[in-house]
Design an enzyme around this catalytic site. Structure first.
Site, PDB file in Angstrom:
ATOM      1  N   SER A 124       0.847  -1.355  -0.132  1.00  0.00           N
ATOM      2  CA  SER A 124      -0.034   0.097   0.027  1.00  0.00           C
ATOM      3  C   SER A 124       1.082   1.429   0.033  1.00  0.00           C
ATOM      4  O   SER A 124       1.783   1.250   0.706  1.00  0.00           O
ATOM      5  CB  SER A 124      -1.013  -0.005   1.067  1.00  0.00           C
ATOM      6  OG  SER A 124      -1.326   1.361   1.558  1.00  0.00           O
ATOM      7  N   GLU A 126       0.400   3.745   1.536  1.00  0.00           N
ATOM      8  CA  GLU A 126       0.307   3.995   3.112  1.00  0.00           C
ATOM      9  C   GLU A 126       1.528   3.909   3.528  1.00  0.00           C
ATOM     10  O   GLU A 126       1.766   4.436   4.796  1.00  0.00           O
ATOM     11  CB  GLU A 126      -0.812   3.591   3.949  1.00  0.00           C
ATOM     12  CG  GLU A 126      -2.409   4.117   3.573  1.00  0.00           C
ATOM     13  CD  GLU A 126      -2.535   5.581   4.020  1.00  0.00           C
ATOM     14  OE1 GLU A 126      -1.949   5.936   4.927  1.00  0.00           O
ATOM     15  OE2 GLU A 126      -3.096   6.280   3.346  1.00  0.00           O
ATOM     16  N   TYR A 148      -1.971   0.578  10.352  1.00  0.00           N
ATOM     17  CA  TYR A 148      -2.030  -0.022   9.049  1.00  0.00           C
ATOM     18  C   TYR A 148      -1.083  -0.032   7.975  1.00  0.00           C
ATOM     19  O   TYR A 148      -0.509  -0.781   7.662  1.00  0.00           O
ATOM     20  CB  TYR A 148      -3.279   0.546   8.251  1.00  0.00           C
ATOM     21  CG  TYR A 148      -3.494   0.129   6.885  1.00  0.00           C
ATOM     22  CD1 TYR A 148      -4.082  -1.049   6.786  1.00  0.00           C
ATOM     23  CD2 TYR A 148      -3.203   0.928   5.998  1.00  0.00           C
ATOM     24  CE1 TYR A 148      -4.216  -1.459   5.329  1.00  0.00           C
ATOM     25  CE2 TYR A 148      -3.301   0.488   4.670  1.00  0.00           C
ATOM     26  CZ  TYR A 148      -3.811  -0.663   4.377  1.00  0.00           C
ATOM     27  OH  TYR A 148      -4.164  -1.134   3.132  1.00  0.00           O
TER      28      TYR A 148
END
Length: 331
Positions: A124, A126, A148
């Site tokens: 990801s 992120e 996360y």
């Protein structure tokens, strides 16, 4: 003989699009599903007679072993995770178990059962978090800003480690935000399209938002699952950024969604400080040059088309629900 693929997270947005894509390619598709009292098969309802679902859980390594022995896949796509960033703040340990250690469990089972299986890990954007450069590439330093993001970074590096230590064909796709009408209602894009649809249909008059100036690189999920497959068709495994290269603010998202139904967002949106994250990621923009050059991958849907499709889908869905409720009330 057709290829066989096992998809974890098949009932999610990406899993449903990937299952469709692989079925169209002639694959036999298996999906790993967790046993629970409220399994949601809505996204794959139109595919259920064409895929085989196997009970299993990324928290339970023995169930993964059984799933691989049953499916005997050529390819495994690990899309399952606790994938909602705000939830990772309230459930950081569970997020780590699924999103980080779940990857390790699957890789270990592949190594034992059949090291020739090709493995895709859903990494990801992120993971970049507090970015030091823009756009972000495969070489940009990671600085995750949520549980996360940290968990995804563990999953990413354990995939690299398995590739380099055991010579597994293991790839990570560093996917930037990708959306569709199948996106969960808890995600900002779908929350916007859903609330805009409700306002357009006269079901509400206002809705609340957090930061409007956060920027993300948003693409269409159907395009991104194609990139996943392309990675596993290469001669050698590698990691790839998948993005559009075009950042948009949440404000622009909201503005486009309201404009699509002929409304001015400033009359309907209220800022709610309780919706702000403890640590925010303010700007993400991906450089997908490597994927373009080596895979021949390009996004096909513009941001404007994506937002319009999500708003139209939610208007249709809400109108249908209201109509069915009216019929039930009079029947």
């Amino acid at each position: 003989m057709p290829k066989k693929a096992l998809i974890t997270g098949i009932t999610g947005q990406d899993g449903s699009y990937l299952a469709e894509f692989l079925l169209d390619k002639g694959y036999s598709v298996y999906g790993l599903v967790r046993r629970s009292s409220t399994i949601n098969f809505e996204r794959i309802a139109h595919l259920q007679d064409r895929v085989e679902l196997i009970p299993g859980d990324l928290l339970d390594q023995s169930s993964l072993l059984a799933a691989l022995n049953e499916a005997e896949p050529d390819e495994v796509y690990n899309l399952a995770a606790q994938s909602f960033v705000p939830t990772s703040w309230s459930q950081p340990v569970l997020t780590g178990e699924f999103t980080a250690l779940g990857v390790t469990r699957m890789l270990e089972v592949i190594r034992v059962v059949n090291p020739a299986i090709r493995f895709y890990q859903a990494s990801s954007s992120e993971m970049f978090g507090m970015t030091e450069e823009s756009p972000q590439t495969e070489h940009t330093r990671f600085y995750p800003r949520s549980p996360y993001g940290v968990a995804k970074l563990y999953g990413h590096w354990i995939t690299v480690n398995a590739r380099e230590s055991y010579n597994l064909f293991a790839c990570s796709g560093i996917l930037f935000n990708h959306e569709s009408p199948r996106r969960g209602i808890e995600f900002v894009t779908r929350r916007v399209s859903h609330n805009v649809a409700r306002i357009k249909l006269g079901m509400q008059t206002k809705f609340r938002m957090g930061h409007l100036d956060v920027e993300r690189d948003w693409g269409f999920a159907g395009d991104y699952v194609r990139a996943m497959w392309m990675m596993l068709q290469q001669d050698t495994p590698d990691d790839y950024v998948i993005a559009t290269g075009l950042p948009h603010s949440v404000r622009h998202l909201v503005e486009l969604a309201f404009a699509h139904v002929g409304l001015d967002y400033r009359q309907y949106v209220e800022i709610d400080p309780t919706l702000l994250r403890p640590a925010e990621v303010y700007h993400l923009r991906g450089d997908y040059s490597k994927a373009r050059q080596r895979l021949g991958w390009e996004p096909t849907m513009s941001f404007e088309q994506l937002v319009a499709s999500m708003v139209e889908s939610d208007i249709s869905l809400l109108a249908k629900t209201a109509s069915n409720a009216a019929v039930s009330a009079t029947g």
